[in-house]
Design an enzyme around this catalytic site. Sequence first.
Site, PDB file in Angstrom:
ATOM      1  N   ASP A 108      -2.874 -12.323  -2.325  1.00  0.00           N
ATOM      2  CA  ASP A 108      -2.478 -10.902  -2.297  1.00  0.00           C
ATOM      3  C   ASP A 108      -2.570 -10.377  -0.869  1.00  0.00           C
ATOM      4  O   ASP A 108      -2.870  -9.202  -0.634  1.00  0.00           O
ATOM      5  CB  ASP A 108      -3.339 -10.057  -3.238  1.00  0.00           C
ATOM      6  CG  ASP A 108      -2.672  -8.752  -3.665  1.00  0.00           C
ATOM      7  OD1 ASP A 108      -1.459  -8.601  -3.419  1.00  0.00           O
ATOM      8  OD2 ASP A 108      -3.366  -7.894  -4.228  1.00  0.00           O
ATOM      9  N   GLY A 168       0.788  -1.225   0.000  1.00  0.00           N
ATOM     10  CA  GLY A 168       0.000   0.000   0.000  1.00  0.00           C
ATOM     11  C   GLY A 168       0.817   1.270   0.000  1.00  0.00           C
ATOM     12  O   GLY A 168       1.957   1.312  -0.444  1.00  0.00           O
ATOM     13  N   GLY A 169       0.203   2.332   0.537  1.00  0.00           N
ATOM     14  CA  GLY A 169       0.802   3.650   0.542  1.00  0.00           C
ATOM     15  C   GLY A 169       0.261   4.557  -0.539  1.00  0.00           C
ATOM     16  O   GLY A 169       0.667   5.719  -0.639  1.00  0.00           O
TER      17      GLY A 169
END
Length: 390
Positions: free
Chosen positions: A285, A69-70
């Site tokens: 994932d 993420g991010g």
Amino acid sequence: MLKLIRGGTVYAPAYLGKKDILIADGRIAAVEDKIEPRKLAPFMEVTEADGKLVVPGLVDGHVHITGGGGEGGFSTRTPELTLKDCIDAGVTTVVGVLGTDGTARTMTNLVSKAKGLTEEGVTCFCQSGSYHVPVRTLTGSLQNDIMFIEEIIGAGEIAIEDHRSSQPEWQEIARVASEARAGGLLSGKGGVVTIHVGDGKGLLSKLETVVQETEIPITQFWPTHINRHEALLEAGIRFAREGGFVDFTTSTLHSSEKPLLKSSSGMKYMLDAGVPPEQITFTSDGQGSLPQFDENRQFTGLGVGKVDSLLQELQDAVLVEGLPLETVWKAASENPARLLQLRGKGTVEKEKDADLLLLHSETLHVESVMARGKWLQHGDKRQKGTFEEE
């Protein structure tokens, strides 16, 4: 201590019927109709598995073990994978990847986390690189990474058809694949390139061009998120019919809106379309971000991938879609192990690692988890990660 699992119904994942399984030194020593302990009884732990299913531990080939993420800023970086996550999901082998962020999350971080998870009880490998090319490696060379770093078995996840990718041309992808292939051949590893496929209109065309224009085999690529939308699912069917592997992502944000894009129903759709079950894989994932963007590609929110979604979609494929257990279980055990050349993993047979699950025969709920011959969950006992609370 020797361990004997007695009288369970074994799916290896091929159906074997009722068998006894002898485990010694972390490996499967024998799978027989009947194994009598005799004089070894005082030195043997016996587990009665009558009425239970015995299956290979799950091989989750796409997990953001250091978090991902991010896309919405530093506060949206997702947390790391824990041992508890793996145990709850029945996952005994993990392959860690970096994603969008190959800057704040590094290869040193990834390999260190892989080593830590292996120390805690599961087996963890990883891929070299992130979404972007040129690939950022640990040693300065992708081939060297694969050849000389035990945990690194391939490259990825390289992103195509995505606004977060580096927009690589097919020639750049070919160079990554050729270096990964050479490293794999020279070290006895798979050297597979995991390909993140976004929602772009090119679908799998760049991979198909590499295969058409070079000598790189189609099995060098492992395109994931094949259930992102219907057009990509159809492209995946064509890719698999040509001999390629295609991967369903079990963590999704859209499955309730588009049932076909659930991994379980998508697998049935592919099988009905004539895709060999050996060409289909499921991965979670896990810990990856599931970002949402508006029509202008502006970030609007995100969810977090869960490793236990892998088990849930396998269960749904059997219990909801009515697919045979031995066909379904291949997608997250035998098939990824064969593709990645994880020779000790993926099946219940002599000399393989003793990575086993005991399942409830009707609900397919995981009741016990063994990894490399050690119970991580069994009865009222459960292995704790280093910093996990009681």
